[in-house]
Design a protein around this motif. Structure first.
Motif, short mmCIF file in Angstrom:
data_model
loop_
_atom_site.label_atom_id
_atom_site.label_comp_id
_atom_site.label_asym_id
_atom_site.label_seq_id
_atom_site.Cartn_x
_atom_site.Cartn_y
_atom_site.Cartn_z
N LEU A 61 -114.48 -12.84 -23.14
CA LEU A 61 -114.35 -12.03 -21.93
C LEU A 61 -112.94 -11.48 -21.79
N CYS A 62 -112.85 -10.29 -21.27
CA CYS A 62 -111.54 -9.75 -20.91
C CYS A 62 -111.43 -9.72 -19.39
N SER A 63 -110.19 -9.71 -18.92
CA SER A 63 -109.93 -9.78 -17.49
C SER A 63 -108.66 -9.04 -17.14
N VAL A 64 -108.63 -8.49 -15.94
CA VAL A 64 -107.44 -7.80 -15.46
C VAL A 64 -107.27 -8.08 -13.98
N GLU A 65 -106.04 -7.92 -13.53
CA GLU A 65 -105.78 -7.90 -12.10
C GLU A 65 -105.49 -6.46 -11.73
N ALA A 66 -106.34 -5.89 -10.90
CA ALA A 66 -106.23 -4.48 -10.58
C ALA A 66 -104.93 -4.22 -9.84
N PRO A 67 -104.23 -3.17 -10.20
CA PRO A 67 -102.97 -2.87 -9.52
C PRO A 67 -103.22 -2.46 -8.09
N GLY A 68 -102.29 -2.83 -7.25
CA GLY A 68 -102.37 -2.41 -5.87
C GLY A 68 -103.33 -3.21 -5.03
N GLN A 69 -104.06 -4.15 -5.63
CA GLN A 69 -105.05 -4.89 -4.87
C GLN A 69 -104.45 -6.11 -4.20
N PHE A 101 -122.27 -16.49 -12.61
CA PHE A 101 -123.69 -16.55 -12.90
C PHE A 101 -123.89 -16.55 -14.40
N PRO A 102 -125.03 -17.06 -14.87
CA PRO A 102 -125.30 -17.02 -16.31
C PRO A 102 -125.21 -15.61 -16.87
N SER A 103 -124.62 -15.49 -18.02
CA SER A 103 -124.49 -14.21 -18.74
C SER A 103 -123.63 -13.19 -18.01
N GLN A 104 -122.77 -13.66 -17.13
CA GLN A 104 -121.83 -12.76 -16.46
C GLN A 104 -120.44 -13.36 -16.48
#
Lengths: 117, 111
Positions: A92-100, B39-42
């Protein structure tokens, strides 16, 4: 919050091959984070990708195995190299949205389910 | 960052209020408590975040006592769709910090 498009959503790969996972964000972000989630387990951070510099890897993860590219502020790729069945996981990739600010947390992609056979 | 400890699993019936408690004994002054739902698959989804006392949004409430060594996520009147894994995390008060996930609590809602 930011919207992340992650591709592919799933793949089945032969051992010894490589898979590149793409993460596209709908806004410019400074850092992107790559996680691995093994079956039935929690998330483990692989590396942090900062645009214009080398990614920073967590203990137990190395660049030769998980090379990361970050060509601009909205895109990153993670490659899983020379795969073995032990690499079967969700990435999985993840980010922290700017300005939020801190009230909205981090946004995660829907993940790439990788099975190595 | 402070390590978090939470129950591995919980069951609850539909319509009940569910409280999931998380322990973070070594929380630092600059740390916030944040909760995610998966949740599963998320991928995980941000639920709520707080520093002290009580925070409420449209999804949940977060209760944090004065010593901040624990926190409780409260889900009102749960439904089957609330079945998920809930993660309690501690994060620093500035942006773009990596998140460290613990084991999470697997919540199962029973009809």
């Amino acid at each position: 919050s930011a919207v992340i498009s992650q591709k592919p959503s799933r793949d089945i790969c032969q051992r010894g091959t490589s898979l590149t996972i793409q993460c596209q964000v709908d806004s410019q972000v400074t850092m992107m984070f790559w996680y691995r989630q093994q079956p039935g387990q929690s998330l483990t951070l692989i590396a942090t990708a900062n645009q214009g510099s080398e990614a920073t890897y967590e203990s137990g993860f190395v660049i030769d195995k998980f090379p990361i590219s970050r060509p601009n502020l909205t895109f990153s790729t993670l490659t899983v190299s020379n795969m073995s069945p032990e690499d079967s996981s969700i990435y999985l990739c993840s980010v922290e949205a700017p300005g939020q600010g801190y009230d909205y947390g981090y946004t995660f992609g829907s993940g790439t389910r990788l099975t190595v056979v | 960052l402070a390590k978090t400890t939470q129950p591995i699993s919980m069951d609850s019936y539909e319509g009940q209020e569910v409280n999931i408690t998380c322990s973070h004994n070594n929380i630092a002054t600059n740390d916030y408590i944040t909760w995610y739902q998966q949740f599963p698959s998320q991928g995980p989804r941000f639920i709520i975040q707080g520093y002290k006392t009580k925070v409420t949004n449209e999804v949940a409430s977060l209760f944090i006592p004065a010593d901040r060594k624990s926190s409780t996520l409260s889900l009102p009147r749960v439904s089957l769709s609330d079945t998920a894994v809930y993660y309690c995390l501690v994060r620093r008060d500035f942006g773009n910090e990596k998140l460290t996930f613990g084991t999470g609590t697997r919540l199962t809602i029973i009809p």
